[in-house]
Scaffold this active site. Structure first.
Site, PDB file in Angstrom:
ATOM      1  N   GLY A  59       1.308  -3.619   6.403  1.00 22.50           N
ATOM      2  CA  GLY A  59      -0.103  -3.961   6.242  1.00 22.50           C
ATOM      3  C   GLY A  59      -0.598  -3.204   5.029  1.00 22.50           C
ATOM      4  N   LEU A  64      -1.861   0.384   5.541  1.00 18.73           N
ATOM      5  CA  LEU A  64      -0.778   1.189   6.115  1.00 18.73           C
ATOM      6  C   LEU A  64       0.249   1.523   5.035  1.00 18.73           C
ATOM      7  CD1 LEU A  64       2.304   1.031   7.624  1.00 18.73           C
ATOM      8  CD2 LEU A  64       0.542   2.587   8.433  1.00 18.73           C
ATOM      9  N   ASN A  65       0.550   0.547   4.183  1.00 11.62           N
ATOM     10  CA  ASN A  65       1.491   0.804   3.087  1.00 11.62           C
ATOM     11  C   ASN A  65       0.984   1.965   2.221  1.00 11.62           C
ATOM     12  OD1 ASN A  65       2.807  -1.495   3.988  1.00 11.62           O
ATOM     13  ND2 ASN A  65       1.995  -2.818   2.366  1.00 11.62           N
ATOM     14  N   TYR A 123       3.321 -11.307  11.758  1.00 11.77           N
ATOM     15  CA  TYR A 123       3.617 -12.397  10.820  1.00 11.77           C
ATOM     16  C   TYR A 123       5.117 -12.581  10.674  1.00 11.77           C
ATOM     17  CZ  TYR A 123       4.138  -8.874   7.075  1.00 11.77           C
ATOM     18  OH  TYR A 123       4.518  -7.804   6.319  1.00 11.77           O
ATOM     19  N   LYS A 128      -6.319  -2.816 -12.022  1.00 11.85           N
ATOM     20  CA  LYS A 128      -4.886  -3.105 -12.188  1.00 11.85           C
ATOM     21  C   LYS A 128      -4.743  -4.526 -12.701  1.00 11.85           C
ATOM     22  CE  LYS A 128      -5.199  -1.961  -7.981  1.00 11.85           C
ATOM     23  NZ  LYS A 128      -4.995  -2.086  -6.521  1.00 11.85           N
ATOM     24  N   GLY A 131      -1.272  -6.440 -12.990  1.00 13.26           N
ATOM     25  CA  GLY A 131       0.154  -6.787 -13.033  1.00 13.26           C
ATOM     26  C   GLY A 131       0.847  -6.022 -14.146  1.00 13.26           C
ATOM     27  N   ALA A 188       3.306  -5.072  -2.102  1.00 13.91           N
ATOM     28  CA  ALA A 188       2.843  -3.674  -2.095  1.00 13.91           C
ATOM     29  C   ALA A 188       2.766  -3.020  -3.475  1.00 13.91           C
ATOM     30  CB  ALA A 188       3.667  -2.808  -1.144  1.00 13.91           C
ATOM     31  N   GLY A 237       0.229  -3.194  -5.586  1.00 10.51           N
ATOM     32  CA  GLY A 237      -1.106  -2.591  -5.644  1.00 10.51           C
ATOM     33  C   GLY A 237      -1.273  -1.463  -4.631  1.00 10.51           C
ATOM     34  N   ASP A 238      -0.719  -1.632  -3.433  1.00  7.42           N
ATOM     35  CA  ASP A 238      -0.857  -0.609  -2.374  1.00  7.42           C
ATOM     36  C   ASP A 238      -0.188   0.703  -2.796  1.00  7.42           C
ATOM     37  OD1 ASP A 238      -1.831  -2.802  -0.949  1.00  7.42           O
ATOM     38  OD2 ASP A 238       0.053  -3.111   0.140  1.00  7.42           O
TER      39      ASP A 238
HETATM   40  P1  ADP Z   1      -1.561  -6.367  -6.526  1.00  9.02           P
HETATM   41  O1  ADP Z   1      -0.257  -6.145  -5.828  1.00  9.02           O
HETATM   42  O2  ADP Z   1      -2.683  -5.686  -5.831  1.00  9.02           O
HETATM   43  O3  ADP Z   1      -1.841  -7.793  -6.909  1.00  9.02           O
HETATM   44  P2  ADP Z   1      -1.123  -5.919  -9.388  1.00  9.02           P
HETATM   45  O4  ADP Z   1      -0.322  -7.175  -9.547  1.00  9.02           O
HETATM   46  O5  ADP Z   1      -2.343  -5.846 -10.208  1.00  9.02           O
HETATM   47  O6  ADP Z   1      -1.482  -5.554  -7.887  1.00  9.02           O
HETATM   48  O7  ADP Z   1      -0.168  -4.719  -9.735  1.00  9.02           O
HETATM   49  C1  ADP Z   1      -0.416  -3.385  -9.378  1.00  9.02           C
HETATM   50  C2  ADP Z   1       0.357  -2.483 -10.297  1.00  9.02           C
HETATM   51  O8  ADP Z   1       1.755  -2.753 -10.133  1.00  9.02           O
HETATM   52  C3  ADP Z   1       0.076  -2.707 -11.777  1.00  9.02           C
HETATM   53  O9  ADP Z   1      -1.028  -1.954 -12.226  1.00  9.02           O
HETATM   54  C4  ADP Z   1       1.374  -2.244 -12.409  1.00  9.02           C
HETATM   55  O10 ADP Z   1       1.366  -0.835 -12.514  1.00  9.02           O
HETATM   56  C5  ADP Z   1       2.415  -2.661 -11.385  1.00  9.02           C
HETATM   57  N1  ADP Z   1       2.967  -3.996 -11.711  1.00  9.02           N
HETATM   58  C6  ADP Z   1       2.747  -5.169 -11.064  1.00  9.02           C
HETATM   59  N2  ADP Z   1       3.464  -6.183 -11.630  1.00  9.02           N
HETATM   60  C7  ADP Z   1       4.141  -5.626 -12.656  1.00  9.02           C
HETATM   61  C8  ADP Z   1       5.091  -6.137 -13.627  1.00  9.02           C
HETATM   62  N3  ADP Z   1       5.447  -7.420 -13.676  1.00  9.02           N
HETATM   63  N4  ADP Z   1       5.586  -5.268 -14.508  1.00  9.02           N
HETATM   64  C9  ADP Z   1       5.260  -3.935 -14.487  1.00  9.02           C
HETATM   65  N5  ADP Z   1       4.396  -3.411 -13.604  1.00  9.02           N
HETATM   66  C10 ADP Z   1       3.830  -4.234 -12.700  1.00  9.02           C
END
Ligand code: ADP
Length: 302
Positions: free
Chosen positions: A29, A32-33, A88, A225, A227, A255, A257-258
């Site tokens: 979750g 939790l993560n 789930y 954040k 990605g 996880a 983002g978590d």
């Molecule tokens: P969520 O899982 O909440 O959608 P994000 O996709 O914004 O979160 O990603 C959270 C963090 O994970 C980013 O700030 C980055 O540090 C890392 N991250 C996610 N995807 C990538 C990727 N393709 N390459 C490098 N780091 C990534």
């Protein structure tokens, strides 16, 4: 002096496929993560606890044993006679994962039912962490009550950290979701949104717009954040960015983002500067997305 980090939300039973018609039972979750990673990263002077609701059945017992084994305190877990934990199932069809949920009547949805109990738990915390999913699962009147309780804690000096984690399927309408998320931001010290979700549901043109929207709602520290894109943060109105390390082989983004939030907060709460803390978040997230599953073991030092 011991300090208390309290994460609040829902942990579910996860059934992950292991082969022909067989599944492995695990627990996961979003909040939790984050608690799980935070426990590993904060030093001994910190307690990490989880506030949720579970049932009295054996799978609820197993979930509590899982928390305890991870070093996560269960003193604020409420047990309900008439409910059990959500569940789930992950299914694989031609390599694509799909999820089916049974969580609409879970015990966690009652976590704010007893206000006196909630207030006591929040009063014991130095840091409170929750998400948009925590809000989404609460019945509406309990959601308002929950946010009032968070506001009281904040007024007494507790640090409030919030990840909007926008999941429209858990909400009646997108408008409700957006209004509740902004109400939560208004009682938070640190907000940790993911740009892609924010762009989709708030229509933000870029990460700076996301940061500004939360900043204008009164949030002192916003960490956006994005990605693989750069993390943008706004601290008392001043913007900074950090380029996350590239990850060549993304195995499973569950996880991301978590775990970012956990490593960021663990570093920030120990007094590191913001750039160091954002780098710690990105470094852990990079490790997590390079491996399968939400909870991956850490190296000796992150
Ligand atoms: P969520 O899982 O909440 O959608 P994000 O996709 O914004 O979160 O990603 C959270 C963090 O994970 C980013 O700030 C980055 O540090 C890392 N991250 C996610 N995807 C990538 C990727 N393709 N390459 C490098 N780091 C990534």
């Amino acid at each position: 002096m011991t300090r208390n980090f309290l994460a609040i939300g829902e942990c579910m039973v996860e059934m992950a496929p292991t082969g022909e018609g067989t599944y492995r039972l695990g627990f996961a979750g979003d909040t939790l993560n984050t608690a799980w990673y935070t426990r590993r990263l904060l030093p001994d002077g910190w307690n990490v606890s989880y506030l949720t609701g579970v049932g009295r059945d054996s799978v609820s017992d197993e979930m509590l044993a899982f928390f305890e084994e991870a070093g996560i305190g269960t003193e604020f877990v409420q047990r309900f006679d008439d409910r059990t934990v959500g569940l789930y199932i992950i299914q694989l069809t031609d390599g694509e994962r799909s999820f089916s949920y049974w969580r609409s009547d879970s015990a966690a949805r009652q976590l704010a039912r007893d206000r006196a109990r909630l207030d006591a738990a929040l009063a014991a915390a130095d840091v409170i962490y929750f998400s948009g999913i925590t809000l989404a699962i609460l019945p509406e009147e309990q959601r308002n009550r929950f946010l009032q309780a968070v506001r009281v804690a904040r007024d007494k000096g507790t640090t409030i950290a919030f990840d909007p984690n926008l999941r429209p399927r858990l909400w009646g309408t997108v408008e409700d979701m957006c209004a509740s998320v902004m109400a939560a931001a208004a009682v938070s010290d640190i907000v940790l949104p993911s740009f892609e979700d924010e762009a989709t549901y708030f229509g933000d043109a870029g990460p700076a717009e996301t940061a500004n929207r939360y900043s204008e709602a009164g949030v002192p520290l916003v960490i956006v954040k994005n990605g693989p894109g750069e993390v943008l943060w706004l601290a008392d109105g001043v913007p900074w960015t950090f380029q996350v390390p590239p990850v060549t082989e993304v195995v499973d983004t569950t996880a991301a983002g978590d775990s970012f939030n956990a490593a960021f907060l663990a570093s920030h709460l120990q007094g590191a500067d913001l750039e160091t803390s954002v780098a710690a978040g990105a470094c852990l997230a990079a490790r997590v997305i390079g491996r399968r599953g939400a909870l991956v073991e850490l190296p000796e030092a992150v």
